[in-house]
Design an enzyme around this catalytic site. Sequence first.
Site, PDB file in Angstrom:
ATOM      1  CE  LYS A 184      -0.215  26.319   1.875  1.00  0.00           C
ATOM      2  NZ  LYS A 184      -1.103  25.259   2.417  1.00  0.00           N
ATOM      3  CB  ILE A 215      -0.944   0.019   1.226  1.00  0.00           C
ATOM      4  CG1 ILE A 215      -1.839  -1.230   1.212  1.00  0.00           C
ATOM      5  CG2 ILE A 215      -1.792   1.287   1.234  1.00  0.00           C
ATOM      6  CD1 ILE A 215      -2.676  -1.390   2.459  1.00  0.00           C
ATOM      7  N   PRO A 218      -2.622  34.409   2.709  1.00  0.00           N
ATOM      8  CG  PRO A 218      -1.833  36.561   3.194  1.00  0.00           C
ATOM      9  CD  PRO A 218      -3.068  35.804   2.769  1.00  0.00           C
TER      10      PRO A 218
END
Length: 516
Positions: free
Chosen positions: A75, A39, A93
């Site tokens: 990010k 898996i 943001p």
Amino acid sequence: MLKKVVIVGGGTAGWMAASYLKAAFGDRLAVTLVESGKIGTIGVGEATFSDIRHFFEFLGLKEKDWMPSCNATYKLAVRFENWREKGHYFYHPFEQMRSVNGFPLTDWWLKDGPTDRFDKDCFVMASVIDAGLSPRHLDGSLIDQPFDEGADEMRGLTMSEHQGKTQFPYAYQFEAALLAKYLTTYSVDRGVRHIVDDVREVELDERGWITGVRTTEHGDLSGDLFIDCTGFRGLLLNKALSEPFISYQDTLPNDSAVALQVPMDMERRGILPCTTATAQDAGWIWTIPLTGRVGTGYVYAKDYLSPDDAERTLREFVGPAAADVEANHIRMRIGRSRNSWVKNCVAVGLSSGFVEPLESTGIFFIHHALEQLVKNFPGADWNPAHRDLYNTATSHVMDGVREFLVLHYVAAKRSDTQYWRDTKTRAIPDALAERIERWKVQLPNSETVFPYYHGLPPYSYMCVLLGMGGIELKPSPALALADGAAARREFEEIKEKTRRLTRTLPPAYDYFTRLG
């Protein structure tokens, strides 16, 4: 006191659990993780909240220790494209909302904003992202202090205790399978027993508690506490213990995804330091830039789109680079288990619950669950109060995120296909409907958003409402009587700071080249 924990299932959730428990309890807890070699990792959990830095701090890891091994990038926001109309975009943001004279700067923007871009007028991150820049200089210093690694004065607080005190300026994007691999080594080095085998049976005693799991090659694995990290299968919690699953599909119909991992020349392409969610005819496409590839996928509702059409749309969106890349089709179980801790079984990750990855909440759910498990770890008497506190906290987090994601669709102005028209008439949670009516006359604040901790502060709601454009908003009437000079100075200060940062920060790709 409990001494033996068995984690069933690997992947990101399983190895985050193993490493976190070892960091928390060391050799005082025996941890075994059993996972099937058949898996793989689903691959939609590649972006995070900014609070994830506390997970790595808890493990004693610095960015240079783990980021290069996981093709990780920064990010700074979620970028929403085409949700209002085609060609439009805005940012949600990671940046503390400024206030002036007791009102959030977004309120002043509604009254008399300098431009039609709330994100660029009220935050510096929007322009930093547009320029493809790193939030750290090449020497490692951060644009906003005092956030140096290891120097956080609030280190040791859980996410819920931390929220509202500060806002760290970025989260991470990484290759989920590589993070699981990294944490495997971290955990095994610290004493976690790792077994690769298939679980054939879950053994219960006369009370219905789990006594062990039977594997194909390693026989029975006994334990005191069992952690279910078996994904959407819910092998322990939902199947063996028959805990019901509460679906969110009445309000969040997206139940399918097709994903691609696309190798690209990132030096040539450049790294936009954000996760992008681009609205499509029957859902949206995520784009996550890593240091060696782009992760992308189309999240959609099968009632509106077939898997073949979704894959074709995604390949056309990516372009020629996707031609020979294998697609991974995923059926998502949207909702949560009624309780995530039942008897001596705790579900973490997809077996606990999942919503579509629109705001990168999958890894956040895992991290939050582990914080709560350590905080409420049971003693030998299995006092049910610990279980109840855990279940209440994890349920509130998922129910709150559900509301927040539903808001995206209700607030989106787009209505050019049946999918988007239906977002305006579909049932929504009653409490959210009441909140939206309040937000039409006063922007969200701590008193009017979902009342329990769920990881999204009030400014997040403001960004979605202002950016999506489908709900008419008004500034507070009090601002008509207030002097706007201080607000104008704040807007000008943001503009000046933006100019300074875009002149001095390095391209994101250059920073990660040096970090690696």
